[in-house]
Design a protein around this motif. Structure first.
Motif, PDB file in Angstrom:
ATOM      1  N   ILE A 117      -0.121  -1.487   8.692  1.00 58.04           N
ATOM      2  CA  ILE A 117       0.193  -0.897   7.392  1.00 58.04           C
ATOM      3  C   ILE A 117      -0.264   0.551   7.354  1.00 58.04           C
ATOM      4  CG2 ILE A 117      -0.345  -0.977   4.920  1.00 58.04           C
ATOM      5  CD1 ILE A 117      -0.507  -4.030   5.202  1.00 58.04           C
ATOM      6  N   VAL A 118      -1.482   0.803   7.829  1.00 55.42           N
ATOM      7  CA  VAL A 118      -2.006   2.167   7.806  1.00 55.42           C
ATOM      8  C   VAL A 118      -1.207   3.060   8.750  1.00 55.42           C
ATOM      9  CG1 VAL A 118      -4.054   3.604   8.065  1.00 55.42           C
ATOM     10  CG2 VAL A 118      -4.284   1.258   7.245  1.00 55.42           C
ATOM     11  N   THR A 119      -0.799   2.518   9.886  1.00 51.19           N
ATOM     12  CA  THR A 119       0.050   3.273  10.809  1.00 51.19           C
ATOM     13  C   THR A 119       1.354   3.660  10.117  1.00 51.19           C
ATOM     14  OG1 THR A 119      -0.894   2.159  12.731  1.00 51.19           O
ATOM     15  CG2 THR A 119       1.260   3.206  13.014  1.00 51.19           C
ATOM     16  N   GLY A 120       1.936   2.717   9.383  1.00 47.03           N
ATOM     17  CA  GLY A 120       3.161   3.004   8.646  1.00 47.03           C
ATOM     18  C   GLY A 120       2.957   4.066   7.581  1.00 47.03           C
ATOM     19  N   LEU A 121       1.817   3.994   6.889  1.00 50.84           N
ATOM     20  CA  LEU A 121       1.518   5.010   5.888  1.00 50.84           C
ATOM     21  C   LEU A 121       1.502   6.401   6.499  1.00 50.84           C
ATOM     22  CD1 LEU A 121      -1.395   3.518   3.724  1.00 50.84           C
ATOM     23  CD2 LEU A 121       1.009   3.734   3.107  1.00 50.84           C
ATOM     24  N   PHE A 122       0.831   6.527   7.645  1.00 54.19           N
ATOM     25  CA  PHE A 122       0.694   7.850   8.236  1.00 54.19           C
ATOM     26  C   PHE A 122       1.979   8.329   8.886  1.00 54.19           C
ATOM     27  CE2 PHE A 122      -3.659   7.378   7.168  1.00 54.19           C
ATOM     28  CZ  PHE A 122      -4.093   8.679   6.990  1.00 54.19           C
ATOM     29  N   THR A 123       2.834   7.425   9.282  1.00 58.67           N
ATOM     30  CA  THR A 123       4.161   7.830   9.736  1.00 58.67           C
ATOM     31  C   THR A 123       4.941   8.448   8.574  1.00 58.67           C
ATOM     32  OG1 THR A 123       4.216   6.114  11.436  1.00 58.67           O
ATOM     33  CG2 THR A 123       6.332   7.030  10.738  1.00 58.67           C
ATOM     34  N   ALA A 147      -1.478  14.922   0.793  1.00 56.62           N
ATOM     35  CA  ALA A 147      -1.278  13.493   0.571  1.00 56.62           C
ATOM     36  C   ALA A 147      -2.619  12.830   0.300  1.00 56.62           C
ATOM     37  CB  ALA A 147      -0.621  12.850   1.795  1.00 56.62           C
ATOM     38  N   VAL A 148      -2.578  11.712  -0.449  1.00 58.11           N
ATOM     39  CA  VAL A 148      -3.790  10.973  -0.803  1.00 58.11           C
ATOM     40  C   VAL A 148      -3.565   9.487  -0.538  1.00 58.11           C
ATOM     41  CG1 VAL A 148      -5.470  10.500  -2.612  1.00 58.11           C
ATOM     42  CG2 VAL A 148      -4.193  12.648  -2.651  1.00 58.11           C
ATOM     43  N   PHE A 149      -4.550   8.863   0.116  1.00 55.64           N
ATOM     44  CA  PHE A 149      -4.513   7.417   0.335  1.00 55.64           C
ATOM     45  C   PHE A 149      -5.926   6.879   0.172  1.00 55.64           C
ATOM     46  CE2 PHE A 149      -6.402   8.612   4.243  1.00 55.64           C
ATOM     47  CZ  PHE A 149      -6.957   7.485   4.829  1.00 55.64           C
ATOM     48  N   GLY A 150      -6.061   5.564   0.156  1.00 56.38           N
ATOM     49  CA  GLY A 150      -7.408   5.005   0.084  1.00 56.38           C
ATOM     50  C   GLY A 150      -7.401   3.496   0.081  1.00 56.38           C
ATOM     51  N   ARG A 199       0.845  -1.184   0.000  1.00 55.00           N
ATOM     52  CA  ARG A 199       0.000   0.000   0.000  1.00 55.00           C
ATOM     53  C   ARG A 199       0.882   1.236   0.000  1.00 55.00           C
ATOM     54  NH1 ARG A 199      -3.123  -3.754   2.740  1.00 55.00           N
ATOM     55  NH2 ARG A 199      -5.310  -3.783   2.156  1.00 55.00           N
ATOM     56  N   THR A 200       0.489   2.215  -0.812  1.00 56.20           N
ATOM     57  CA  THR A 200       1.260   3.444  -0.919  1.00 56.20           C
ATOM     58  C   THR A 200       0.322   4.632  -0.785  1.00 56.20           C
ATOM     59  OG1 THR A 200       1.022   3.567  -3.324  1.00 56.20           O
ATOM     60  CG2 THR A 200       2.908   2.341  -2.476  1.00 56.20           C
ATOM     61  N   PHE A 201       0.899   5.811  -0.786  1.00 57.17           N
ATOM     62  CA  PHE A 201       0.129   7.036  -0.822  1.00 57.17           C
ATOM     63  C   PHE A 201       0.816   7.976  -1.794  1.00 57.17           C
ATOM     64  CE2 PHE A 201       3.374   7.655   2.348  1.00 57.17           C
ATOM     65  CZ  PHE A 201       3.785   8.966   2.177  1.00 57.17           C
ATOM     66  N   LEU A 202       0.133   9.035  -2.189  1.00 56.69           N
ATOM     67  CA  LEU A 202       0.683  10.012  -3.112  1.00 56.69           C
ATOM     68  C   LEU A 202       0.807  11.353  -2.429  1.00 56.69           C
ATOM     69  CD1 LEU A 202      -1.437   9.209  -6.305  1.00 56.69           C
ATOM     70  CD2 LEU A 202       0.829   8.341  -5.707  1.00 56.69           C
TER      71      LEU A 202
END
Length: 248
Positions: A63-69, A43-46, A2-5
């Motif tokens: 995973i989501v915690t890692g994304l927001f870090t 930033a964008v996630f989903g 999972r990634t974000f932009l």
């Protein structure tokens, strides 16, 4: 994975690209413009739900915690969610509450505002689902009570910003809560001129099972558009110069 932009905007230039650790296309713009970007960034996630219904044990909280870090390290002005934050049966309020609690706890890694768009899993889970009343299922009741900005009373809403290079509006469409009232609201918001217009909707217009996707896109296309942010498809995809899927 999972990634974000991250999106950065400066006058006359859009710098689009993932965090440095991701192997996605590099930012578009001249080196000088890219170097100056950063006045207005978000930033964008989903699509961060479990794979199976009511499987709260396997909610991807880590995973989501890692994304927001990682998002916090990029210091964006705000974060946009493109929908599908849960996978719970429409009558299972226990699973809804537990999964949203894990989402919100994971999001605490970023201290700024987060604007969530409604996904089909925030209605009944079906792509064709529609919850215009905002109270039809446990899922949308959870979305309405936990994921909307303060004082917001509909699953669709608008937020305004100063980009440093002109005014901007973020118009969050709820395609799975589509109604004539939302259509009228959307027309009014998009007709209000701003330098930049960012639209968020869970499903792309090509997802014909979701009536609100195609119907809202007809309205969007009548007005100036800077960028439309989408989810639903579990991928990163640039549909064209103004439509980006971030359902990662």
């Amino acid at each position: 994975m999972r990634t974000f932009l991250i999106f950065s905007f400066v006058a006359g230039c859009t710098v689009q690209g993932p965090p440095p650790a991701d192997n996605l296309p590099p930012p578009k713009c001249t080196p000088a413009a890219a170097a100056s970007a950063g006045t207005f960034r978000f930033a964008v996630f989903g699509d961060v739900r479990p794979a199976e219904p009511d499987d709260t044990t396997n909610y991807p909280k880590d995973i989501v915690t890692g994304l927001f870090t990682q998002i916090a390290a990029q210091s964006p002005d705000f974060v946009v969610g493109t929908g599908d934050y849960m996978f719970a049966s429409s009558t299972n309020s226990t699973a809804v509450d537990a999964q949203l609690a894990m989402l919100l706890d994971a999001e605490k890694g970023y201290a700024g505002p987060i604007y969530h768009a409604l996904g089909n899993h925030e209605c009944t889970g079906a792509t064709a689902s529609n919850c215009p009343g905002g109270n039809e299922t446990s899922n949308i009741r959870g979305f309405m009570s936990k994921l909307l900005p303060a004082a917001t009373t509909t699953p669709y809403y608008r937020v305004d910003f100063d980009t440093g290079a002109g005014s901007a509006k973020l118009v969050v469409i709820a395609a799975n809560a589509w109604s004539p009232a939302q259509a009228t609201w959307l027309e009014t918001q998009l007709a209000d001129p701003t330098t930049y217009t960012f639209v968020v909707r869970h499903e792309a217009a090509a997802v014909t099972a979701t009536k609100g996707a195609a119907d809202s896109e007809l309205i969007v296309q009548k007005h100036p558009l800077t960028l439309e942010l989408l989810g639903h498809w579990h991928t990163y995809e640039k549909l064209d110069a103004r439509h980006i899927v971030s359902g990662n």
